[in-house]
Design an enzyme around this catalytic site. Structure first.
Site, short mmCIF file in Angstrom:
data_model
loop_
_atom_site.label_atom_id
_atom_site.label_comp_id
_atom_site.label_asym_id
_atom_site.label_seq_id
_atom_site.Cartn_x
_atom_site.Cartn_y
_atom_site.Cartn_z
N ASN A 120 0.81 -1.50 0.17
CA ASN A 120 -0.11 -0.09 0.06
C ASN A 120 0.78 1.45 0.07
O ASN A 120 0.39 2.33 -0.49
CB ASN A 120 -1.00 0.00 1.08
CG ASN A 120 -0.45 0.12 2.51
OD1 ASN A 120 0.78 -0.39 2.75
ND2 ASN A 120 -1.19 0.10 3.50
N GLY B 21 1.23 -7.88 6.76
CA GLY B 21 0.06 -8.75 7.36
C GLY B 21 0.82 -9.80 8.27
O GLY B 21 1.70 -9.52 8.73
N ASP B 22 -0.18 -10.77 8.47
CA ASP B 22 0.42 -11.91 9.30
C ASP B 22 1.76 -12.54 9.13
O ASP B 22 2.34 -13.13 9.95
CB ASP B 22 -0.47 -13.25 8.98
CG ASP B 22 -2.02 -12.77 9.56
OD1 ASP B 22 -2.23 -11.60 10.21
OD2 ASP B 22 -2.82 -13.57 9.26
N THR B 23 2.15 -12.26 7.85
CA THR B 23 3.60 -13.13 7.29
C THR B 23 4.30 -12.51 8.58
O THR B 23 5.48 -13.35 8.66
CB THR B 23 3.87 -12.35 6.09
OG1 THR B 23 2.76 -12.40 5.20
CG2 THR B 23 5.08 -13.24 5.52
N GLU C 288 5.30 -3.91 11.61
CA GLU C 288 4.07 -3.16 11.79
C GLU C 288 2.94 -4.04 10.77
O GLU C 288 3.54 -4.10 9.79
CB GLU C 288 4.16 -1.63 11.21
CG GLU C 288 3.02 -0.83 11.68
CD GLU C 288 2.11 -0.87 10.63
OE1 GLU C 288 1.00 -1.47 10.58
OE2 GLU C 288 2.41 -0.16 9.61
N ARG D 57 -5.32 0.98 4.15
CA ARG D 57 -4.17 1.62 5.02
C ARG D 57 -4.48 0.83 6.39
O ARG D 57 -5.39 0.52 6.96
CB ARG D 57 -4.54 3.00 5.29
CG ARG D 57 -4.30 3.71 3.93
CD ARG D 57 -4.87 5.20 4.26
NE ARG D 57 -4.35 6.10 5.31
CZ ARG D 57 -5.17 6.47 6.48
NH1 ARG D 57 -6.42 6.12 6.43
NH2 ARG D 57 -4.39 7.05 7.20
N CYS D 58 -3.30 0.47 6.89
CA CYS D 58 -3.16 -0.01 8.24
C CYS D 58 -3.91 0.85 9.31
O CYS D 58 -4.30 0.31 10.29
CB CYS D 58 -1.62 -0.69 8.41
SG CYS D 58 -0.55 0.80 8.54
N ARG E 132 -0.48 7.72 10.60
CA ARG E 132 1.11 7.55 10.80
C ARG E 132 1.82 8.80 10.96
O ARG E 132 2.70 9.11 12.03
CB ARG E 132 1.75 6.51 9.68
CG ARG E 132 3.18 6.38 9.92
CD ARG E 132 3.59 5.32 8.90
NE ARG E 132 2.88 5.45 7.48
CZ ARG E 132 3.85 5.65 6.49
NH1 ARG E 132 5.18 5.61 6.54
NH2 ARG E 132 3.27 5.69 5.43
O1 G3H Z 1 -0.56 1.01 5.98
C1 G3H Z 1 0.19 1.40 6.72
C2 G3H Z 1 0.65 2.86 6.88
O2 G3H Z 1 1.71 2.96 7.87
C3 G3H Z 1 -0.37 4.08 7.15
O3 G3H Z 1 0.22 5.02 6.88
O4 G3H Z 1 -1.37 6.58 8.09
O5 G3H Z 1 -0.07 7.43 6.50
O6 G3H Z 1 -1.66 6.22 5.63
P1 G3H Z 1 -0.64 6.37 6.63
#
Ligand code: G3H
Length: 478
Positions: free
Chosen positions: A158, A235-237, A253, A286-287, A440
């Site tokens: 992503n 992910g889970d990996t 993360e 997005r995470c 983030r």
């Molecule tokens: O997908 C994980 C990212 O660390 C999220 O970053 O909050 O800038 O979208 P972001």
């Protein structure tokens, strides 16, 4: 079919001796867009060896020179924002404007890392012995931060550029070598980014980028004896990697189920705007996306109505057209999302919109009256579908949030700052945002997950520190 790209080893672009390539399927057209090399284990070994050799000289390169090269790479990266963004559009269906922002943000991140590095790595410590019982003042301990060696960076699809440079920058400024294994979707954008570092003139071998199937080189890379640190986002990996990796520092993360708790006194327009932005930007991939909304019953109808009005205005289509909602990254991802949606439907969730899917494109969907027996209450869809759980007390919301195996970020909306702080303290997540959706950035903020969301803390300063170790020299006076 699909333009073929080489991998990067010892300062050169090479075709793999395997003669094989891996196809990158465009999520929008579902046709092969590019191909990257399926590197062999032998090729990984060579990249590791070159990195080890180059790192020794790099660690002795003055810090200001390391910073200078990073600043140069950052500038080149920004100059190349258009072709790199185009790859992001074709490989991961990121809306064109967001794709450009990712590259610009990456350049800024690299420059900031160079600046931060010269400051924090330019400082050491002096300790004297007589503060510890029984000691005279005859020992002087000088300590400073030294590099770990070779850092293995594995970013996710992503943010294939941004979450790569957030590992590359800190590793390099701290005097490490870097081996990058980009995600398959996003590999070509990552190779273009590596090319910018190549143009900046980093020493041969210091940066390597191997591409290929995780099933063939994934474990081989993460268990490689030449690796001194692993920085992984995905992910889970990551859980599997942490079990197999050697005794090396890990920075991980691994996703989240970020909760958005809405109290009765919240600014409901602000809430709705943040739910839509937090839950649906980049189609929820997005995470840090809002992944479950926990609203006090008294304001639930009003919030749902406001969110629905905004969802009705989102554009759905191609990333080239800058649509708000674009196809999710793979067909299997779309199938997974659909599985969660069907499960919720069968168990009685209210669909605020009609569920619609064409290929990998899924229309935005808010699911109201979700209950804890539905998978979507706990699992991470990574798509434009968002569950709403109505709550009767704040404690109920906190309980749901803390019962999750994830603990990345969360957010709370209220005008009462005292309550907000108390809720933040009670939420088991790495970061809690008050009156804004999780995110983030800014990229120098600490970024960390609790529980299955990760190990260690990222953010520019934390990553630089994490990619070093303390080395001491003790002067013993007679
Ligand atoms: O997908 C994980 C990212 O660390 C999220 O970053 O909050 O800038 O979208 P972001």
């Amino acid at each position: 079919d699909g333009e073929v790209y080489k991998y990067y080893a010892d300062g050169e672009w090479r075709a793999s001796a395997s003669g094989k390539t891996v196809a990158i399927v465009n999520p929008t057209t579902r046709q092969t867009q590019y191909r990257v090399q399926a590197c062999t284990q032998e090729e990984v070994n060579k990249v590791m060896e070159a990195a080890k050799v180059a790192q020794k000289a790099w660690a002795r390169t003055p810090l200001w020179k390391r910073a200078e090269l990073l600043h140069k790479a950052a500038a080149i990266l920004k100059e190349h924002k258009t072709p790199i963004a185009e790859c992001l559009v074709k490989e991961i269906a990121k809306p064109a404007k967001d794709a450009v922002s990712e590259v610009v943000r990456s350049g800024d991140l690299v420059s900031y890392t160079a600046e931060e590095g010269v400051r924090i790595l330019g400082e050491g410590k002096l300790l004297v012995s007589d503060s510890f019982p029984g000691n005279e003042r005859n020992k002087y301990c000088l300590s400073s931060k030294v590099p770990l060696g070779v850092v293995l960076a594995i970013p996710p699809f992503n943010y294939p550029v941004n979450l790569a440079v957030s590992k590359i920058g800190p590793a390099l400024i701290a005097g490490n070598a870097l081996v990058l294994k980009p995600p398959t979707q996003g590999a070509v954008a990552a190779l273009h980014m590596v090319h910018c570092f190549h143009l900046a003139g980093f020493p041969k071998g210091l940066i390597g980028c191997v591409t290929g199937k995780g099933s063939e080189i994934g474990d081989f890379l993460t268990m490689h004896p030449g690796v001194n640190c692993i920085s992984f986002t995905g992910g889970d990996t990551g859980i599997a990697i942490s079990k197999k990796a050697g005794m090396v520092p890990l920075q991980m993360e691994l996703g989240g189920k970020d909760a958005c708790i809405v109290l009765e006194d919240a600014d409901l327009d602000l809430v709705a705007a943040n739910i839509v932005k937090g839950g649906f930007s980049y189609s929820g991939q997005r995470c840090t996306a809002v992944k479950v909304v926990l609203i006090m019953e008294a304001v639930a109808d009003a919030v749902v109505e406001k969110v629905n009005a905004k969802l009705g205005k989102l554009t759905v289509g191609t990333p080239e057209d800058n649509s708000d909602i674009t196809p999710v990254v793979t067909e299997s991802s779309a199938n997974f999302i659909e599985g969660l949606v069907i499960d919720a439907k069968e168990k009685g969730a209210t669909f605020c919109q009609e569920y619609k899917r064409e290929g990998n494109l899924i229309w935005p969907l808010l699911l109201d009256h979700v209950r804890p027996d539905m998978r979507i209450a706990w699992e991470e869809p990574f798509g434009p579908v968002l569950p709403v759980i109505r709550i009767n007390s704040v404690e109920e919301g906190i309980h749901h949030c803390n019962a999750s195996n994830f603990g990345l970020q969360g957010c709370v909306f209220t005008r009462d700052i005292n309550k907000a702080i108390m809720i933040s303290d009670a939420m088991e997540s790495g970061t809690v945002q008050i009156n804004s959706a999780p995110a983030r950035g800014p990229d120098h903020f600490p970024f960390q997950g609790l529980k299955d969301s990760g190990i260690g803390s990222q953010g520019i300063t934390n990553s630089i520190n994490m990619m070093t170790k303390v080395k001491s020299t003790v002067i013993n006076l007679p």
